[in-house]
Motif scaffolding. Structure first.
Motif, PDB file in Angstrom:
ATOM      1  N   UNK A  96       0.812  -1.210   0.000  1.00 14.08           N
ATOM      2  CA  UNK A  96       0.000   0.000   0.000  1.00 14.08           C
ATOM      3  C   UNK A  96       0.851   1.268   0.000  1.00 14.08           C
ATOM      4  N   UNK A  97       2.162   1.115   0.082  1.00 17.77           N
ATOM      5  CA  UNK A  97       3.072   2.262   0.036  1.00 17.77           C
ATOM      6  C   UNK A  97       3.160   2.797  -1.388  1.00 17.77           C
ATOM      7  N   UNK A  98       3.524   4.080  -1.550  1.00 15.01           N
ATOM      8  CA  UNK A  98       3.762   4.593  -2.899  1.00 15.01           C
ATOM      9  C   UNK A  98       4.818   3.750  -3.606  1.00 15.01           C
ATOM     10  N   UNK A  99       4.622   3.517  -4.891  1.00 11.63           N
ATOM     11  CA  UNK A  99       5.617   2.781  -5.665  1.00 11.63           C
ATOM     12  C   UNK A  99       6.864   3.641  -5.810  1.00 11.63           C
ATOM     13  N   UNK A 100       8.060   3.061  -5.628  1.00 10.47           N
ATOM     14  CA  UNK A 100       9.300   3.840  -5.725  1.00 10.47           C
ATOM     15  C   UNK A 100       9.429   4.559  -7.061  1.00 10.47           C
ATOM     16  N   UNK A 101      10.404   5.452  -7.116  1.00 13.04           N
ATOM     17  CA  UNK A 101      10.585   6.314  -8.286  1.00 13.04           C
ATOM     18  C   UNK A 101      10.517   5.507  -9.570  1.00 13.04           C
ATOM     19  N   UNK A 102       9.819   6.015 -10.511  1.00 13.74           N
ATOM     20  CA  UNK A 102       9.495   5.318 -11.741  1.00 13.74           C
ATOM     21  C   UNK A 102      10.150   6.028 -12.920  1.00 13.74           C
ATOM     22  N   UNK A 103      10.078   5.496 -14.111  1.00 11.92           N
ATOM     23  CA  UNK A 103       9.350   4.287 -14.503  1.00 11.92           C
ATOM     24  C   UNK A 103      10.235   3.030 -14.473  1.00 11.92           C
ATOM     25  N   UNK A 104       9.580   1.867 -14.489  1.00 17.99           N
ATOM     26  CA  UNK A 104      10.250   0.583 -14.521  1.00 17.99           C
ATOM     27  C   UNK A 104       9.957  -0.116 -15.840  1.00 17.99           C
ATOM     28  N   UNK A 105      10.868  -0.986 -16.249  1.00 20.66           N
ATOM     29  CA  UNK A 105      10.613  -1.832 -17.421  1.00 20.66           C
ATOM     30  C   UNK A 105       9.720  -3.012 -17.051  1.00 20.66           C
ATOM     31  N   UNK A 106       9.771  -3.417 -15.801  1.00 22.73           N
ATOM     32  CA  UNK A 106       8.937  -4.520 -15.333  1.00 22.73           C
ATOM     33  C   UNK A 106       8.689  -4.361 -13.842  1.00 22.73           C
ATOM     34  N   UNK A 107       7.512  -4.788 -13.431  1.00 22.66           N
ATOM     35  CA  UNK A 107       7.162  -4.883 -12.017  1.00 22.66           C
ATOM     36  C   UNK A 107       6.619  -6.286 -11.801  1.00 22.66           C
ATOM     37  N   UNK A 108       6.988  -6.900 -10.694  1.00 21.20           N
ATOM     38  CA  UNK A 108       6.563  -8.273 -10.442  1.00 21.20           C
ATOM     39  C   UNK A 108       6.250  -8.458  -8.971  1.00 21.20           C
ATOM     40  N   UNK A 109       5.568  -9.550  -8.681  1.00 17.95           N
ATOM     41  CA  UNK A 109       5.276  -9.902  -7.301  1.00 17.95           C
ATOM     42  C   UNK A 109       5.012 -11.397  -7.232  1.00 17.95           C
ATOM     43  N   UNK A 110       5.318 -11.987  -6.088  1.00 17.16           N
ATOM     44  CA  UNK A 110       5.129 -13.420  -5.930  1.00 17.16           C
ATOM     45  C   UNK A 110       4.383 -13.777  -4.654  1.00 17.16           C
ATOM     46  N   UNK A 111       3.156 -14.258  -4.818  1.00 19.68           N
ATOM     47  CA  UNK A 111       2.378 -14.809  -3.706  1.00 19.68           C
ATOM     48  C   UNK A 111       2.224 -13.824  -2.555  1.00 19.68           C
ATOM     49  N   UNK A 112       1.789 -12.611  -2.884  1.00 19.66           N
ATOM     50  CA  UNK A 112       1.647 -11.578  -1.856  1.00 19.66           C
ATOM     51  C   UNK A 112       0.392 -10.733  -2.031  1.00 19.66           C
ATOM     52  N   UNK A 113       0.016 -10.427  -3.265  1.00 15.55           N
ATOM     53  CA  UNK A 113      -1.062  -9.463  -3.498  1.00 15.55           C
ATOM     54  C   UNK A 113      -2.413  -9.983  -2.999  1.00 15.55           C
ATOM     55  N   UNK A 114      -2.532 -11.295  -2.849  1.00 12.93           N
ATOM     56  CA  UNK A 114      -3.789 -11.835  -2.329  1.00 12.93           C
ATOM     57  C   UNK A 114      -4.032 -11.461  -0.861  1.00 12.93           C
ATOM     58  N   UNK A 115      -3.073 -10.814  -0.228  1.00 12.51           N
ATOM     59  CA  UNK A 115      -3.296 -10.331   1.139  1.00 12.51           C
ATOM     60  C   UNK A 115      -4.034  -8.995   1.162  1.00 12.51           C
ATOM     61  N   UNK A 116      -4.128  -8.328   0.012  1.00 10.17           N
ATOM     62  CA  UNK A 116      -4.840  -7.050  -0.045  1.00 10.17           C
ATOM     63  C   UNK A 116      -6.339  -7.276  -0.213  1.00 10.17           C
TER      64      UNK A 116
END
Length: 221
Positions: A96-116
């Protein structure tokens, strides 16, 4: 932040508790390898001990990685994993924190977003879209809910069968069941729809084993 994992034991339990763990993570890494420049900038959200970033590092050895997580204890394990790799950075931040300075070529996540909560997922997808370069990709390895109650029961049975066949110690599965009480899973179709609503031009499920999936979304003008 609620600590529901022991970082010292996290890695060793992944294959026992997650069906098709290697296929899921290798598919995520392959999607990034085929979508971003060799020296691309990649953000790993809720990176934990860095397992997903390690899979990506194997196929993109020149990429710049930034790992964020709300747990200092988890990130400490990740720092140990990438000790000496000057192209890997770390930052304390939750989903829920602001996304760090951008832009990125890719953003990923593993087995975490289901907690939101679901609205939190939709908000995160919008923020991820806005933080990507044109042509950038978002890849998520995720635990999902069945499309209805009957299929969800089947998902659960498949998961149980895998855990039993992998000879997971009963106390570890009991602890896993406790952790799952904190999960707020969404079905796959809803998540792909939310990604389209967030502005992603192309979305796809790359691989799925019942309750676990790897999906990707590309930002294209």
């Amino acid at each position: 932040m609620l600590e529901i994992w022991d970082p010292q034991r996290y890695d060793g339990l992944r294959r026992q508790l997650i069906p098709s763990f290697d296929l899921l993570y290798e598919s995520a890494a392959a999607a990034l390898r085929m979508s971003v420049p060799e020296e691309g900038r990649i953000l790993d959200l809720a990176a934990g001990t860095g397992l997903l970033s390690a899979a990506v590092r194997n196929v993109l050895p020149k990429a710049e990685l930034l790992l964020t997580d709300g747990s200092e204890r988890m990130l400490e394990r990740a720092r140990e994993r990438f000790s000496g790799d000057e192209s890997v950075g770390f930052q304390i931040a939750d989903l829920e924190s602001p996304i760090p300075s951008q832009p990125f070529d890719a953003i990923m996540s593993g087995l975490a977003i289901h907690h939101l909560p679901h609205e939190g997922k939709r908000d995160l997808f919008r923020r991820v879209h806005d933080a990507l370069e044109d042509g950038g990709v978002f890849v998520n390895v995720e635990q999902i809910r069945g499309p209805d109650a009957a299929v969800e029961v089947m998902y659960d049975q498949r998961h149980e069968d895998h855990v039993q066949n992998s000879q997971t110690p009963p106390e570890e599965w009991a602890a896993g069941r406790e952790r799952m009480k904190h999960d707020i899973c969404a079905d796959l179709d809803s998540q792909l729809t939310w990604l389209r609503e967030a502005g992603f031009a192309v979305v796809d499920c790359l691989v799925k084993d019942w309750r676990f999936a790897c999906y990707a979304a590309w930002r294209r003008s």
